[in-house]
Design a protein around this motif. Structure first.
Motif, short mmCIF file in Angstrom:
data_model
loop_
_atom_site.label_atom_id
_atom_site.label_comp_id
_atom_site.label_asym_id
_atom_site.label_seq_id
_atom_site.Cartn_x
_atom_site.Cartn_y
_atom_site.Cartn_z
N ARG A 476 42.89 24.63 24.71
CA ARG A 476 44.33 24.83 25.46
C ARG A 476 45.61 25.15 24.57
O ARG A 476 46.30 25.89 24.93
CB ARG A 476 44.57 23.85 26.37
CG ARG A 476 43.38 23.87 27.69
CD ARG A 476 42.08 23.93 27.30
NE ARG A 476 41.13 23.17 28.21
CZ ARG A 476 40.07 23.48 28.57
NH1 ARG A 476 39.63 24.82 27.63
NH2 ARG A 476 39.33 23.10 29.53
N ARG A 477 45.61 24.22 23.50
CA ARG A 477 46.89 24.20 22.75
C ARG A 477 47.36 25.40 21.97
O ARG A 477 48.38 26.02 22.36
CB ARG A 477 46.78 22.89 21.66
CG ARG A 477 47.48 21.65 22.34
CD ARG A 477 47.22 20.64 21.21
NE ARG A 477 47.92 20.78 20.03
CZ ARG A 477 49.22 20.38 19.65
NH1 ARG A 477 49.77 19.57 20.72
NH2 ARG A 477 49.66 20.75 18.60
N PRO A 478 46.19 25.94 21.52
CA PRO A 478 46.55 27.40 20.71
C PRO A 478 46.90 28.42 21.57
O PRO A 478 47.95 29.15 21.25
CB PRO A 478 45.16 27.67 20.13
CG PRO A 478 44.47 26.38 19.94
CD PRO A 478 44.69 25.60 20.98
N PRO A 594 48.20 17.33 24.31
CA PRO A 594 47.21 17.07 23.52
C PRO A 594 46.16 18.28 23.79
O PRO A 594 46.38 18.91 24.64
CB PRO A 594 46.57 15.77 24.13
CG PRO A 594 47.13 15.67 25.61
CD PRO A 594 48.58 16.50 25.46
N GLU A 595 45.19 18.36 22.98
CA GLU A 595 44.21 19.22 23.34
C GLU A 595 43.13 18.64 24.15
O GLU A 595 42.69 17.56 23.92
CB GLU A 595 43.52 19.59 21.89
CG GLU A 595 42.20 20.46 21.96
CD GLU A 595 42.65 21.68 22.82
OE1 GLU A 595 42.38 22.00 24.05
OE2 GLU A 595 43.29 22.66 22.37
N THR A 596 43.01 19.12 25.36
CA THR A 596 42.12 18.65 26.19
C THR A 596 40.92 19.23 26.43
O THR A 596 39.99 18.73 27.19
CB THR A 596 42.77 18.93 27.65
OG1 THR A 596 42.96 20.16 28.22
CG2 THR A 596 44.03 18.25 27.68
N LYS A 597 40.56 20.30 25.46
CA LYS A 597 39.28 20.89 25.59
C LYS A 597 37.98 20.12 25.34
O LYS A 597 37.92 19.25 24.29
CB LYS A 597 39.11 21.95 24.69
CG LYS A 597 37.92 22.59 24.49
CD LYS A 597 37.76 23.72 23.40
CE LYS A 597 36.49 24.09 23.01
NZ LYS A 597 36.40 25.22 21.90
N GLY A 598 37.30 19.83 26.12
CA GLY A 598 35.65 19.35 25.83
C GLY A 598 36.07 17.44 25.71
O GLY A 598 35.02 16.80 25.72
N LEU A 599 37.15 16.96 26.18
CA LEU A 599 37.41 15.46 26.44
C LEU A 599 37.20 15.11 27.97
O LEU A 599 37.55 15.71 28.58
CB LEU A 599 38.78 15.29 25.92
CG LEU A 599 39.24 15.57 24.52
CD1 LEU A 599 40.65 15.27 24.45
CD2 LEU A 599 38.43 14.94 23.55
#
Length: 633
Positions: A476-478, A594-599
């Motif tokens: 998400r962040r990138p 924050p990066e939420t991918k896969g968390l």
């Protein structure tokens, strides 16, 4: 190294002692087989049928024990697992997060008996409860994928989406085209409408901006129809209100009648926005839910393209007649929605279960899932899910949102902040006033303007399709950073076109095209994905409603003031301001997002607890989980 044991009854259980640690799973099962009410076999046993059910999802996907039927037990009993932390730690042992001992290489006896199906040695794996399993002291906040059942959780292929599911999702997503069409048609008809009814800039801004205001009211009212009469009636009501408002707008002879029609159109749009993703989520298997819910977002962009195309269709017609025909065409799609909701789409299985109509829910689920699937298990999970939502709804009040602790404050800043930022970059307002921007850049031909609009709409829709695939690959962040940086550059190009630094018409078209593309690659699809991933279970419903309200309120403010602010600041000054706004949002996102991918939800909760030094969020989630378990048991 699986230390969880099935219980045949309250007194007769299979207990694995520490002396069994170095034995293979097969030898243990052979020794203890006679103590069980039904024998357990390994998954790769040649006598085992691949169609037998295993444990419910949420337990280990590498768990190879399968209950089978015997001559004395015609129906295989389900496995009930108790907790066993395995080898108790001693001095010098390394333990994992759950207190289970991690076996080191020098502690093993060199035997290769303890292997998986693939033959890999598991001596270095942690014993006891695995990380993705629930733990009495550290309950997982989201350890299951509800409804995601398979005959086998490892060796067999995943579920395939059925044609019926695609058809139902398509019919529901078609309702979202109404919102997209309204945005697109007003882009082309706005200037014609202003000239025909002699509206001021403020009146036109109020006409555009009021849609979101009335849509918020419609979304709030949809709750009653949704819960009392079902999702299909919500689709019908939404479409009928939209048709009525469209007719009033088309026949308007003054500003008052135009705004009354706008109010009904907004109410219809609000109903649709509330029911579309809800129905798709409830009719879809969890494995495909995210992909199918995105169809609603894609349908909005498709509706925008239809609205732009209507302007091109009537580009040669007299202004006073053209905008009326353009508005009237908006009544076509809702007629199809009414037909589909009546004769094609089934009622939502979740609504049926909530209203004690389990038999009808099973019939619907049989269409959604492959032939022979155990839909009874899905009905049970839906009931559990409804109970959990009711518990979460009443367990935590608005106080924790209005007066948050540091951890909750930080996650609310992220979730609500990005929902506001999505509209703060001006997407709705700029689309509404695209024709005005093109005219100010020097493009005065109506036909040319409509062709450019259609091209811009196709760019936006195409990039949305690509972004849906990139979101889970790159994170998400990138994408958010690329989106914001690209939009700031795009705004700067448009600003320079008005200052004469680049060719006015070409610069404006290139800048607007890049702006729509960069918005659609990140801030468009990522906003609601991130919001749904950062909000924990305890405040999810309340926080999402607040984020949605903030998003729509920001859109209303921007659309209701866009033309006046641009005129007061000059167009070049306005787009320079928007360049700065995008850079400020980018800086803010870089610090807080924050990066939420896969968390998982638990990992997100721990992240916010660690960066703020506030463990209250873990306490609230843990209390909620225990309360759910107590009530459901």
């Amino acid at each position: 190294n699986d230390f969880r044991f099935p219980l045949s009854n309250s007194t007769n259980a299979l207990h694995m002692s520490n002396n069994n640690n170095n034995k293979s799973s097969l030898s243990i099962l052979e020794e203890e087989n006679n103590t069980l009410s039904s024998p357990l076999l390994l998954n790769d046993d040649p006598t085992m049928s691949s169609t037998l059910n295993t444990v419910a999802d949420g337990y280990s996907r590498t768990d190879q024990r399968i209950p089978i039927a015997t001559s004395t037990t015609p129906v295989a009993p389900p496995l009930n697992f108790d907790y066993n932390d395995g080898v108790p730690p001693t001095t010098g042992d390394v333990v994992d997060d759950y207190g289970a001992v991690i076996i080191k290489e020098d502690q093993s006896d060199g035997s290769n008996n303890d292997t998986t199906n693939n033959g890999n040695n598991n001596n270095n794996m942690p014993t006891g409860v695995e990380h993705h399993l629930p733990h009495p002291d550290r309950p997982q906040l989201e350890q299951t994928h509800e409804g995601e059942h398979r005959h086998d959780h490892g060796s067999l292929a995943s579920l395939k989406i059925t044609r019926a599911t695609k058809l139902f999702a398509f019919c529901a997503a078609l309702n979202s085209c109404n919102l997209g069409y309204d945005i697109g048609v007003n882009t082309g008809a706005g200037m014609l409408l202003q000239n025909s009814l002699e509206l001021s800039d403020v009146q036109l801004e109020a006409f555009f901006g009021s849609l979101n205001l009335f849509a918020m009211v419609g979304a709030l009212c949809s709750h009653t129809v949704n819960d009392k009469f079902g999702r299909r009636w919500s689709f019908r009501v939404s479409a009928m209100i939209f048709i009525f408002g469209t007719i009033l707008q088309s026949a308007a002879y003054d500003y008052a009648m135009l705004m009354i029609g706008r109010a009904f159109v907004g109410l219809g749009v609000g109903f649709g926005l509330a029911v579309d993703p809800l129905y798709i989520a409830e009719i879809s298997p969890p494995e495909f839910r995210g992909r199918l819910v995105n169809w609603s977002e894609f349908a909005i962009n498709l509706g925008i393209v239809f609205g732009f195309a209507s302007g091109l269709m009537f580009a040669s017609v007299e202004e006073d007649v053209a905008w009326r025909w353009m508005f009237s065409m908006g009544a076509i799609l809702p007629c199809f929605v009414i037909y589909f909701a009546t004769f094609v789409m089934p009622e939502s299985p979740r609504w049926l279960v909530a209203n004690d109509r389990d038999g009808e829910a099973c019939e619907v689920l049989k269409k959604v899932y492959p032939d022979g699937y155990d839909v009874g298990m899905i009905v049970t999970e839906i009931k559990d899910s409804i109970d959990k939502e009711r518990i979460a709804e009443h367990a935590v009040g608005w106080g924790i949102i209005l007066f948050p602790t540091p951890a909750f404050k930080r996650l609310l800043m992220v979730g609500i902040g990005i929902s506001i930022a999505q509209q703060a970059v001006g997407i709705d307002a700029i689309i509404y006033f695209l024709v005005f921007i093109l005219k100010e850049s020097g493009i005065h031909s109506r036909i040319t303007q409509m062709w450019i609009l259609l091209g811009l709409g196709l760019i936006k829709m195409g990039v949305i399709f690509i972004a849906g695939r990139l979101l889970d690959r790159t994170g998400r962040r990138p994408l958010v950073f690329i989106s914001l940086l690209g939009m700031s550059v795009s705004f700067f190009i448009v600003a320079m076109s008005f200052l004469g630094a680049v060719a006015s018409e070409i610069g404006a078209i290139i800048g607007l095209g890049l702006y729509l593309a960069f918005f659609s690659i990140g801030m468009g699809p990522a906003t609601w994905t991130i919001a749904s991933e950062v909000f924990p279970t305890s405040i999810r419903a309340k926080a999402m409603s607040l984020a949605t309200f903030s998003n729509r309120a920001t859109a209303t403010i921007f659309a209701s003031s866009f033309l006046s602010v641009a005129t007061a600041m000059t167009w070049s000054g306005f787009f320079i301001m928007m360049t700065v706004v995008c850079l400020i949002i980018l800086s803010w996102m870089y610090v807080y997002l924050p990066e939420t991918k896969g968390l998982s939800l638990e990992e997100m909760a721990r992240y916010f607890a660690e960066i703020t030094g506030d463990e209250s969020i873990l306490e609230v989630e843990g209390t909620l989980t225990r309360r759910e378990q107590e009530i459901l048991l």
